[in-house]
Design a protein around this motif. Structure first.
Motif, mmCIF file in Angstrom:
data_model
loop_
_atom_site.group_PDB
_atom_site.id
_atom_site.type_symbol
_atom_site.label_atom_id
_atom_site.label_comp_id
_atom_site.label_asym_id
_atom_site.label_seq_id
_atom_site.Cartn_x
_atom_site.Cartn_y
_atom_site.Cartn_z
ATOM 1 N N ILE A 22 -66.195 -14.524 71.468
ATOM 2 C CA ILE A 22 -65.350 -15.009 73.067
ATOM 3 C C ILE A 22 -64.850 -13.774 73.962
ATOM 4 O O ILE A 22 -64.683 -12.759 72.876
ATOM 5 C CB ILE A 22 -63.777 -15.184 72.791
ATOM 6 N N HIS A 23 -64.822 -13.639 75.190
ATOM 7 C CA HIS A 23 -64.750 -12.425 75.527
ATOM 8 C C HIS A 23 -62.801 -12.186 76.390
ATOM 9 O O HIS A 23 -63.575 -13.879 77.321
ATOM 10 C CB HIS A 23 -65.011 -11.891 76.894
ATOM 11 N N LEU A 24 -61.881 -12.225 75.964
ATOM 12 C CA LEU A 24 -60.624 -12.031 77.231
ATOM 13 C C LEU A 24 -60.422 -11.152 77.847
ATOM 14 O O LEU A 24 -60.627 -10.178 77.005
ATOM 15 C CB LEU A 24 -59.580 -12.542 75.926
ATOM 16 N N ALA B 244 -56.667 -2.600 82.534
ATOM 17 C CA ALA B 244 -56.330 -3.695 81.956
ATOM 18 C C ALA B 244 -57.063 -3.237 80.431
ATOM 19 O O ALA B 244 -57.941 -2.968 80.318
ATOM 20 C CB ALA B 244 -57.612 -4.492 82.987
ATOM 21 N N VAL B 245 -56.705 -4.879 79.885
ATOM 22 C CA VAL B 245 -57.717 -5.017 78.260
ATOM 23 C C VAL B 245 -58.715 -6.467 78.281
ATOM 24 O O VAL B 245 -58.647 -7.163 78.995
ATOM 25 C CB VAL B 245 -56.458 -5.260 77.070
ATOM 26 N N ALA B 246 -59.506 -5.753 77.488
ATOM 27 C CA ALA B 246 -60.367 -7.101 76.787
ATOM 28 C C ALA B 246 -60.670 -7.129 75.613
ATOM 29 O O ALA B 246 -60.320 -5.871 74.992
ATOM 30 C CB ALA B 246 -62.143 -6.653 78.143
ATOM 31 N N ILE C 99 -55.604 -13.983 82.677
ATOM 32 C CA ILE C 99 -56.281 -13.985 81.401
ATOM 33 C C ILE C 99 -57.298 -14.693 81.889
ATOM 34 O O ILE C 99 -57.458 -15.384 82.404
ATOM 35 C CB ILE C 99 -55.273 -14.278 80.819
ATOM 36 N N VAL C 100 -58.695 -13.576 81.653
ATOM 37 C CA VAL C 100 -59.934 -14.839 81.692
ATOM 38 C C VAL C 100 -60.750 -15.164 80.691
ATOM 39 O O VAL C 100 -60.412 -13.973 79.974
ATOM 40 C CB VAL C 100 -60.722 -13.801 82.881
ATOM 41 N N LEU C 101 -61.233 -16.324 80.465
ATOM 42 C CA LEU C 101 -62.024 -16.476 79.211
ATOM 43 C C LEU C 101 -63.472 -16.303 79.443
ATOM 44 O O LEU C 101 -64.357 -17.466 80.297
ATOM 45 C CB LEU C 101 -61.499 -17.269 78.244
ATOM 46 N N VAL C 102 -64.569 -15.958 78.827
ATOM 47 C CA VAL C 102 -65.719 -15.692 78.511
ATOM 48 C C VAL C 102 -66.351 -15.950 77.290
ATOM 49 O O VAL C 102 -65.792 -15.413 76.596
ATOM 50 C CB VAL C 102 -66.475 -14.320 79.410
ATOM 51 N N GLU C 103 -67.108 -17.006 77.658
ATOM 52 C CA GLU C 103 -68.210 -17.590 76.249
ATOM 53 C C GLU C 103 -68.970 -17.031 76.001
ATOM 54 O O GLU C 103 -69.940 -17.138 76.775
ATOM 55 C CB GLU C 103 -67.869 -19.162 76.048
ATOM 56 N N GLY C 104 -69.556 -16.332 75.225
ATOM 57 C CA GLY C 104 -71.205 -16.267 74.981
ATOM 58 C C GLY C 104 -71.612 -14.866 75.973
ATOM 59 O O GLY C 104 -70.314 -14.269 75.746
ATOM 60 N N LEU D 151 -60.807 -10.042 85.143
ATOM 61 C CA LEU D 151 -61.690 -10.047 85.438
ATOM 62 C C LEU D 151 -63.013 -8.767 85.349
ATOM 63 O O LEU D 151 -64.152 -8.596 84.184
ATOM 64 C CB LEU D 151 -62.860 -10.931 86.063
ATOM 65 N N ALA D 152 -62.631 -7.331 85.859
ATOM 66 C CA ALA D 152 -63.019 -6.620 85.774
ATOM 67 C C ALA D 152 -62.792 -5.714 84.156
ATOM 68 O O ALA D 152 -64.672 -5.283 84.011
ATOM 69 C CB ALA D 152 -62.625 -5.669 86.703
ATOM 70 N N ALA D 153 -61.690 -5.850 83.607
ATOM 71 C CA ALA D 153 -62.415 -5.684 81.663
ATOM 72 C C ALA D 153 -63.191 -6.331 81.547
ATOM 73 O O ALA D 153 -64.202 -5.912 80.168
ATOM 74 C CB ALA D 153 -60.691 -5.439 80.855
ATOM 75 N N VAL D 154 -63.213 -7.860 81.338
ATOM 76 C CA VAL D 154 -64.519 -8.523 80.607
ATOM 77 C C VAL D 154 -65.575 -7.939 80.886
ATOM 78 O O VAL D 154 -66.388 -8.262 80.104
ATOM 79 C CB VAL D 154 -63.921 -10.255 80.710
ATOM 80 N N GLY D 155 -65.948 -7.749 82.108
ATOM 81 C CA GLY D 155 -67.118 -7.693 82.307
ATOM 82 C C GLY D 155 -67.953 -6.320 81.849
ATOM 83 O O GLY D 155 -69.165 -5.454 82.111
ATOM 84 N N ASN D 156 -66.382 -5.467 81.570
ATOM 85 C CA ASN D 156 -67.338 -4.085 81.121
ATOM 86 C C ASN D 156 -67.123 -3.647 79.940
ATOM 87 O O ASN D 156 -65.920 -3.455 79.069
ATOM 88 C CB ASN D 156 -65.826 -2.992 82.028
ATOM 89 N N GLN D 157 -67.970 -3.367 78.678
ATOM 90 C CA GLN D 157 -68.188 -3.524 77.776
ATOM 91 C C GLN D 157 -68.412 -2.308 76.977
ATOM 92 O O GLN D 157 -69.170 -1.700 76.066
ATOM 93 C CB GLN D 157 -69.285 -4.955 77.305
ATOM 94 N N LEU D 158 -68.459 -1.662 78.020
ATOM 95 C CA LEU D 158 -68.577 0.423 77.509
ATOM 96 C C LEU D 158 -69.668 0.598 77.037
ATOM 97 O O LEU D 158 -69.752 1.082 76.441
ATOM 98 C CB LEU D 158 -67.657 0.652 76.840
ATOM 99 N N PRO D 159 -70.839 0.338 77.679
ATOM 100 C CA PRO D 159 -73.080 0.175 77.441
ATOM 101 C C PRO D 159 -72.347 1.820 76.834
ATOM 102 O O PRO D 159 -73.545 2.307 76.843
ATOM 103 C CB PRO D 159 -72.783 -0.471 77.888
#
Ligand SMILES: [Zn+2]
Length: 444
Positions: free
Chosen positions: A6-8, A61-63, A99-104, A151-159
């Motif tokens: 889960i990504h929140l 923002a926080v993920a 708050i947004v929630l992405v699964e997988g 949404l901007a936070a959830v999509g940025n996994q700091l790769p």
């Protein structure tokens, strides 16, 4: 038992008296840990385009990224909705939690959305369309603006490059009181930890930069290169206020993530974060208030640039630029007003090429090396010391000292953005999502 990733993402969960998004996130982390969440990353503190006008106090923002038993997943958003209701003051009109929630896995479109949110403005309408298109679950309150950052936070996994921040929070009942973070303890921490930390002290003013000044629950934040460093560093800090909880965030702070795009002057838009490659066209001029204004041009147009008084020595450096110097301006694009056109607020300058500045002077006396005087129009020069005469002499060129180097200049740490890549990190990159978390990365 089956489980899923889960990504929140969460943003704008704050109010003047109760807190901020990172503090709320620390409560969620505590709750989810008790609920059996397996953490797959540190909480991510994602700073977005700092030029956006509506953001509250530049809050990040926080993920949160974790694995949880599949049958618990449907309860997540209803529980969080209750937690938000208990946390924010909904009668405060500037709180618009999302708050947004992405699964997988994170969809590529969402990753692109996040990249854009670092340097452009994104409307709520576009955000809602993205959420619908990808069927991303979400909750919001107020006008829903928090969904953009969420949404901007959830999509940025700091790769890529990232840093860490240890944030200590005080008890909410102490919010109105002074924090009393001891300056000597900060100096001692800085001396011992050296380059493993950044942006802790403004050396010129000796000002401590780890403690904020507002009424929020953050007691202090220590920024550094890895999680263990910021945790160790915190043991040096003494404060009057007690610590109620603390947490380590992985972040894009100090990475310059907002300044990755070189933009032609003709393509600049209000509130953009951009690098502009230009040549000094209008020499710096000091205006009322102590701000330095200069003009640059590229093949597409020209634009005024402003370095403001609070940037101190940086503003002084800017005044030494001269016509023809080639620069990369790190800029926030300020919209046009009645008094000025579109303007670049300068938050850094990389000098690419300095032009030679030349002064024409009288020649030197060949006998005593003293500069000669003019003997009158068309009569050449004479030495007032030995009397030597040079009837057909001409002026000679002397290169003036530029007092600038071809390198990056930044405002002092006290005037930098959270995202600014500070000079101490100029050649430093931390790569990759960490495989293991430190044993103790939050309390409680
Ligand atoms: Zn002489």
């Amino acid at each position: 038992m089956m489980s899923k990733d889960i990504h929140l993402g969460m943003d704008d969960i704050d109010s003047p008296r109760s807190g901020c998004t990172t503090h709320f996130a620390s409560l969620v982390v505590e709750f989810l840990t008790d609920w059996g969440a397996q953490w797959i990353d540190y909480p991510n503190l994602i700073r977005l385009n700092p030029n956006i006008p509506f953001r509250t106090r530049g809050n990040g923002a926080v993920a949160l990224r974790f694995r949880i038993e599949t049958d618990k997943a449907p309860d997540l958003l209803p529980v969080l909705k209750k937690m938000i209701r208990n946390y924010v003051e909904l009668d405060y009109p500037n709180t618009n939690p999302g708050i947004v929630l992405v699964e997988g896995a994170i969809p590529v479109e969402v990753q692109k959305f996040s990249e854009r949110a670092l340097w452009r403005t994104i409307s709520l309408a576009i955000t809602k369309r993205s959420l619908e298109k990808k069927s991303i679950q979400h909750i919001c309150d107020g006008n829903g603006r928090g969904l953009i950052g969420a949404l901007a936070a959830v999509g940025n996994q700091l790769p890529q490059d990232h840093t860490y921040e240890f944030i200590a929070y005080r008890p909410l009942e102490l919010l109105g009181q002074p924090r009393g973070v001891n300056d000597y303890s900060v100096a001692e921490m800085n001396r011992v930890m050296g380059e493993r930390l950044f942006s802790s002290i403004d050396l010129k003013t000796e000002r401590t930069l780890i403690a904020p000044h507002g009424p929020d629950p953050v007691l202090y934040g220590i920024r550094g290169e890895n999680s263990q460093d910021v945790i160790s560093a915190a043991s040096y800090i003494r404060s009057d206020s007690s610590i109620e909880r603390w947490m380590v965030f992985r972040s894009n702070q100090g990475t310059g993530a907002h300044l990755r795009n070189v933009v032609y002057i003709a393509d600049l838009r209000p509130y953009m974060a951009a690098i502009v490659h230009g040549v000094i066209e209008k020499e710096p001029n000091m205006i009322e208030g102590g701000h330095a204004i200069f003009g640059i041009s590229d093949c597409s147009g020209h634009i005024d640039c402003a370095a403001y008084e609070p940037t101190g020595e940086f503003r002084d450096m800017v005044t030494r630029l001269t016509k023809g110097d080639q620069v990369l301006v790190h800029a926030a694009v300020r919209p046009a007003s009645r008094t000025h056109g579109l303007t670049l607020n300068v938050e850094g300058i990389e000098i690419i090429k300095l032009v030679k500045r030349i002064k024409m002077t009288n020649p030197l006396c060949p006998n005593c090396s003293k500069r000669m005087k003019s003997a009158g129009k068309g009569k050449g020069y004479k030495c007032i010391k030995c009397g030597f005469k040079e009837p057909i002499g001409t002026k000679t060129e002397v290169a003036l000292e530029r007092e600038l180097e071809e390198r990056v200049y930044l405002p002092p740490p006290r005037a930098q953005r959270h995202l600014t890549r500070p000079l101490e990190r100029m050649n430093r990159r931390n790569a990759g999502i960490p495989e293991d978390l430190a044993d103790n990365w939050h309390f409680p």
